[in-house]
Design a protein around this motif. Structure first.
Motif, PDB file in Angstrom:
ATOM      1  N   TRP A 249      49.554  37.520  43.541  1.00  0.00           N
ATOM      2  CA  TRP A 249      50.792  36.823  43.893  1.00  0.00           C
ATOM      3  C   TRP A 249      51.458  37.424  45.125  1.00  0.00           C
ATOM      4  N   LEU A 250      51.338  38.719  45.310  1.00  0.00           N
ATOM      5  CA  LEU A 250      51.885  39.341  46.511  1.00  0.00           C
ATOM      6  C   LEU A 250      51.206  38.771  47.756  1.00  0.00           C
ATOM      7  N   GLY A 251      49.895  38.530  47.655  1.00  0.00           N
ATOM      8  CA  GLY A 251      49.186  37.897  48.765  1.00  0.00           C
ATOM      9  C   GLY A 251      49.718  36.506  49.062  1.00  0.00           C
ATOM     10  N   LEU A 252      50.012  35.733  48.012  1.00  0.00           N
ATOM     11  CA  LEU A 252      50.597  34.405  48.208  1.00  0.00           C
ATOM     12  C   LEU A 252      51.937  34.501  48.922  1.00  0.00           C
ATOM     13  N   VAL A 253      52.752  35.469  48.497  1.00  0.00           N
ATOM     14  CA  VAL A 253      54.061  35.653  49.122  1.00  0.00           C
ATOM     15  C   VAL A 253      53.907  35.967  50.608  1.00  0.00           C
ATOM     16  N   LEU A 254      52.970  36.856  50.945  1.00  0.00           N
ATOM     17  CA  LEU A 254      52.767  37.226  52.346  1.00  0.00           C
ATOM     18  C   LEU A 254      52.266  36.040  53.173  1.00  0.00           C
ATOM     19  N   GLY A 255      51.367  35.249  52.605  1.00  0.00           N
ATOM     20  CA  GLY A 255      50.871  34.071  53.314  1.00  0.00           C
ATOM     21  C   GLY A 255      51.976  33.069  53.585  1.00  0.00           C
ATOM     22  N   LEU A 256      52.808  32.795  52.571  1.00  0.00           N
ATOM     23  CA  LEU A 256      53.913  31.850  52.738  1.00  0.00           C
ATOM     24  C   LEU A 256      54.973  32.408  53.679  1.00  0.00           C
ATOM     25  N   ALA A 257      55.209  33.727  53.636  1.00  0.00           N
ATOM     26  CA  ALA A 257      56.178  34.352  54.541  1.00  0.00           C
ATOM     27  C   ALA A 257      55.725  34.217  55.993  1.00  0.00           C
ATOM     28  N   CYS A 258      54.438  34.424  56.216  1.00  0.00           N
ATOM     29  CA  CYS A 258      53.882  34.270  57.563  1.00  0.00           C
ATOM     30  C   CYS A 258      54.073  32.832  58.049  1.00  0.00           C
ATOM     31  N   ALA A 259      53.790  31.861  57.176  1.00  0.00           N
ATOM     32  CA  ALA A 259      53.978  30.455  57.536  1.00  0.00           C
ATOM     33  C   ALA A 259      55.443  30.167  57.848  1.00  0.00           C
ATOM     34  N   ALA A 260      56.352  30.695  57.033  1.00  0.00           N
ATOM     35  CA  ALA A 260      57.781  30.461  57.237  1.00  0.00           C
ATOM     36  C   ALA A 260      58.229  30.960  58.610  1.00  0.00           C
TER      37      ALA A 260
END
Length: 452
Positions: free
Chosen positions: A420-431
């Motif tokens: 889930w931390l990886g998902l957060v980082l991916g979405l943060a990068c997109a944001a």
């Protein structure tokens, strides 16, 4: 000049029905899951698999439907009824063409599912469901086009009520045809497929009736057979990147579920619950994102940069406020929320609660970045900027999110929390990338170039 409060009120008026519509759509999938869960475990597994398969294809084709919203909003701002008709008609053309292509993958889904490593009995049952439910792809995509058309005209109340109608029809159809109630035959998972198709057909009849009755000036189906290659190209140019963006995001979550499955059945179950809860709250951000697309599209049609900028600030703040509330709920009420999905006598209850509580802690962070990237995609679609954002999103999800999930989850031994931390980082990068794109480039094009 509209005040910040005026923007907030306008976004709320547009967004609340859209949020309700997204929640009603979410309820349709939840109803299928719950009722087939009552019917049998194997049927539940099959419809979960089949539903994911159908949804991925639907979201790719849905990009063509979602392209209609900003194009209609811009044309409406210019008072151009002819362009509204042309855009919507070509959206219907393109989604019908996509439906024909997708039908082959739906009809012959069993070998594809087996190739993806699914168990033969579950893959076979899922394929039976898809051979029936797959016919709903055509009306479902047309409903999405026409809902985007109505939303682009800021007629969001009717979008809500049609979706609520669909949810009711789906629940009644499932109850009758899955279990054989009210004199209907007991058809199990096939009954769920039939109910799904009936639901989409009822929705299509309702939305077409409304469009023809209330908005006759657009004459959507007048000379429907005539091609309009110029507008076909505009819809395709905006819609294909949206569809591929949808695909990259959906497939990222699919990959995360696969990784959670590597950790075992209990972590996967906890992941499923956390995703359901996060998805429910994400419907609010999705509604605000659609409202942002409409407002930005309208401002784009008028070439009104100050109005667009102020509206973008307001909708972003509204999304952050929703995230803050969700974060508090997830951090303080984790166990009661997870308990809604698990029976008290479940042998693995303690383990699911322990893992799920940690995942909801990550879901709190997830809400923050997921909401911002959704709003960024919404305003970018409003200014008809979709190609570069597609690349940014795909790189964020697949070059950052998925590798980070694997590294933190397995190489660093954080397991589910790491995934889930990886998902957060991916979405943060997109944001970050998408917001930078909007504020650094896209909005600067508004008011400085002729409207196309």
């Amino acid at each position: 000049m509209m005040t910040y409060g005026g923007h907030a009120r306008a976004i709320a008026i547009l967004g609340l029905p859209l949020i309700g519509g997204h929640l009603a759509q979410f309820a349709i999938g939840l109803t299928d899951t719950v009722m087939l869960g009552w019917y049998g475990v194997e049927e539940l597994a099959a419809v979960t698999l089949a539903g994911s398969y159908f949804f991925i294809l639907f979201m790719v084709g849905g990009g063509l439907a979602m392209a209609i919203m900003p194009l209609v909003a811009a044309s409406d701002a210019q008072g151009d009824d002819t362009s509204i008709r042309r855009v919507t008609r070509m959206g219907l053309w393109q989604t019908a063409m996509f439906g024909v292509m997708a039908m082959g993958m739906l009809w012959w889904s069993e070998p594809i599912l087996l190739l993806l490593g699914q168990k033969p009995d579950v893959a076979g049952l899922a394929a039976e469901y898809l051979r029936v439910a797959g016919w709903g792809m055509f009306p479902a995509l047309w409903v999405m086009v026409l809902k985007s058309y109505l939303a682009g005209l800021e007629r969001t109340q009717i979008v809500l009520w049609i979706t609520v109608l669909a949810a009711i029809v789906n629940a009644i159809g499932n109850y009758a045809l899955i279990f054989g109630n009210w004199g209907a035959p007991e058809l199990g998972i096939i009954g769920a497929g039939i109910a799904s198709v009936l639901t989409q057909l009822v929705s299509l009849v309702a939305v077409v009736f409304y469009a023809l009755k209330v908005l006759p000036q657009h004459a959507l189906f007048q000379r429907f057979w005539r091609p309009d290659w110029e507008m076909f190209g505009r819809v395709f140019k905006i819609g294909v990147p949206i569809g591929l963006t949808n695909l990259s995001e959906v497939s990222m979550f699919g990959a995360s579920a696969m990784m959670m499955g590597w950790l075992g059945t209990v972590p996967l179950a906890a992941h499923g619950i956390a995703v359901q809860l996060a998805s429910a709250t994400f419907m609010v951000h999705l509604g605000l994102s659609s409202a942002a697309t409409i407002r930005a599209g309208n401002a784009f049609g008028r070439q009104d940069r100050p109005h667009m900028a102020k509206g973008a600030v307001v909708v972003t703040v509204m999304s952050l406020a929703v995230s803050a509330i969700s974060m508090v709920v997830f951090l303080t009420c984790a166990e009661p929320l997870i308990g809604l999905f698990v029976e008290e006598d479940e042998p693995d209850l303690v383990a699911i609660l322990a893992i799920g509580t940690g995942l909801l802690g990550m879901a709190a962070l997830f809400q923050l970045v997921d909401g911002v990237q959704a709003i960024a995609l919404g305003v970018l679609r409003g200014v008809q900027d979709t190609a570069v954002p597609m690349v940014m999103a795909a790189l964020s999800y697949w070059a950052v999110g998925i590798p980070a999930s694997y590294v933190f989850g397995f190489m660093f031994g954080l397991e589910g929390i790491g995934v889930w931390l990886g998902l957060v980082l991916g979405l943060a990068c997109a944001a970050v990338l998408l917001m930078a794109r909007f504020w650094g480039r896209s909005i600067k094009q508004v008011g400085t170039a002729p409207t196309t």
